[in-house]
Design a protein around this motif. Structure first.
Motif, mmCIF file in Angstrom:
data_model
loop_
_atom_site.group_PDB
_atom_site.id
_atom_site.type_symbol
_atom_site.label_atom_id
_atom_site.label_comp_id
_atom_site.label_asym_id
_atom_site.label_seq_id
_atom_site.Cartn_x
_atom_site.Cartn_y
_atom_site.Cartn_z
ATOM 1 N N CYS A 103 6.859 8.134 16.063
ATOM 2 C CA CYS A 103 7.710 8.875 16.989
ATOM 3 C C CYS A 103 7.748 8.140 18.330
ATOM 4 O O CYS A 103 6.709 7.746 18.857
ATOM 5 N N PHE A 104 8.941 7.968 18.854
ATOM 6 C CA PHE A 104 9.132 7.346 20.156
ATOM 7 C C PHE A 104 9.826 8.359 21.062
ATOM 8 O O PHE A 104 10.892 8.875 20.719
ATOM 9 N N VAL A 105 9.194 8.655 22.187
ATOM 10 C CA VAL A 105 9.698 9.685 23.101
ATOM 11 C C VAL A 105 10.072 9.018 24.426
ATOM 12 O O VAL A 105 9.239 8.356 25.043
ATOM 13 N N THR A 106 11.311 9.168 24.844
ATOM 14 C CA THR A 106 11.763 8.572 26.096
ATOM 15 C C THR A 106 12.560 9.584 26.909
ATOM 16 O O THR A 106 12.903 10.667 26.423
ATOM 17 N N ARG A 107 12.850 9.215 28.117
ATOM 18 C CA ARG A 107 13.649 10.080 28.989
ATOM 19 C C ARG A 107 15.097 10.092 28.520
ATOM 20 O O ARG A 107 15.678 9.056 28.195
ATOM 21 N N LEU A 108 15.685 11.275 28.473
ATOM 22 C CA LEU A 108 17.099 11.434 28.139
ATOM 23 C C LEU A 108 17.902 11.533 29.424
ATOM 24 O O LEU A 108 17.722 12.474 30.198
ATOM 25 N N CYS B 144 7.654 15.425 15.075
ATOM 26 C CA CYS B 144 6.596 14.410 15.008
ATOM 27 C C CYS B 144 5.355 14.873 14.255
ATOM 28 O O CYS B 144 4.285 14.264 14.385
ATOM 29 N N ALA B 145 5.475 15.922 13.451
ATOM 30 C CA ALA B 145 4.309 16.466 12.750
ATOM 31 C C ALA B 145 3.664 15.442 11.825
ATOM 32 O O ALA B 145 2.454 15.472 11.610
ATOM 33 N N GLU B 146 4.455 14.544 11.259
ATOM 34 C CA GLU B 146 3.920 13.540 10.337
ATOM 35 C C GLU B 146 3.456 12.275 11.066
ATOM 36 O O GLU B 146 2.971 11.339 10.440
ATOM 37 N N ALA B 147 3.624 12.256 12.389
ATOM 38 C CA ALA B 147 3.255 11.071 13.181
ATOM 39 C C ALA B 147 2.269 11.450 14.280
ATOM 40 O O ALA B 147 2.355 10.948 15.401
ATOM 41 N N LYS B 148 1.332 12.332 13.968
ATOM 42 C CA LYS B 148 0.436 12.877 14.991
ATOM 43 C C LYS B 148 -0.329 11.801 15.757
ATOM 44 O O LYS B 148 -0.597 11.951 16.947
ATOM 45 N N GLU B 149 -0.691 10.723 15.081
ATOM 46 C CA GLU B 149 -1.473 9.658 15.720
ATOM 47 C C GLU B 149 -0.604 8.485 16.150
ATOM 48 O O GLU B 149 -1.119 7.446 16.540
ATOM 49 N N ALA B 150 0.714 8.649 16.069
ATOM 50 C CA ALA B 150 1.616 7.533 16.380
ATOM 51 C C ALA B 150 2.834 8.016 17.161
ATOM 52 O O ALA B 150 3.975 7.841 16.743
ATOM 53 N N ILE B 151 2.571 8.675 18.301
ATOM 54 C CA ILE B 151 3.639 9.138 19.181
ATOM 55 C C ILE B 151 3.543 8.332 20.471
ATOM 56 O O ILE B 151 2.511 8.338 21.142
#
Length: 209
Positions: A27-32, A88-95
């Protein structure tokens, strides 16, 4: 739009012969930014003709290369966006996110009224190791040891998304010209994310061919 958060999720099929599980999630989280995509309320009011048609994007936007230098704590992610828990439930350690986006969200949270507390707790973020911290840190595609930490690179492309509203012009009986919303303009955009992994085994797609 409220928290100005954009989330990308990637599911990568594993290579069983290399000891990987069925799939790997990122999961990659950025500013919108508000001009990146049209508001959902505008989407709801517009109707698409021939919805089953496979469409091509009208505009191809440039590739964006992002250095994701911060990890996000999944259990606290709802403070940033309620969607992180599901997406991101399947990417808990990779956000992953960026330090510059974290600064924006923290500053925004500090300016929120006490009557509507939606601030973000800085403890949900952890700065990841960088080449300045680990001089031997290489890009994964150049790293020979599968169990050494390295900087992984993952690319994805959004082939079609609503990026702008279209406006048409009309003329009334008196000759006065006015504009009105009459459709959606679509765009295509590519992204490349660089981020730290504790071992190359988590980034085998980035190997040099």
């Amino acid at each position: 739009f409220c928290q100005e958060v954009k989330i990308f999720r990637a599911l990568i099929l594993g290579e069983l012969e290399r000891g990987q599980s069925q799939f790997q999630a990122l999961c990659f989280v950025t500013r919108l930014h508000r001009n990146e995509i049209i508001p959902s309320e505008s989407m709801a009011k517009l109707r698409q003709k021939n919805p089953r048609t496979v469409r091509q994007a009208e505009e191809v936007r440039g590739l964006e290369h992002l250095s994701m230098d911060v990890a996000v704590n999944f259990s606290k992610g709802a403070q940033l966006s309620s969607h992180i828990h599901n997406v991101c439930a399947e990417a808990k350690e990779a956000i992953y996110t960026r330090e510059e986006d974290v600064k924006f969200w923290l500053e925004k949270g500090n300016n929120v009224s006490l009557l509507s507390p939606t601030g973000v707790d800085g403890s949900m973020f952890e700065v990841l190791p960088q080449t300045s911290d680990l001089p031997d840190l290489q890009r994964c595609k150049l790293c020979a040891d599968r169990w050494k930490p390295c900087i992984c690179s993952y690319s994805l492309s959004i082939e079609w998304y609503p990026c702008m509203l279209k406006y048409c012009k009309s003329r009334d009986a008196g000759g006065k010209v006015s504009s009105y919303k009459c459709g959606i303009r679509s765009c295509q955009k590519g992204y490349t994310f660089d981020y730290y992994v504790p071992q190359k085994q988590l980034c085998l797609w980035d190997e040099e061919t």
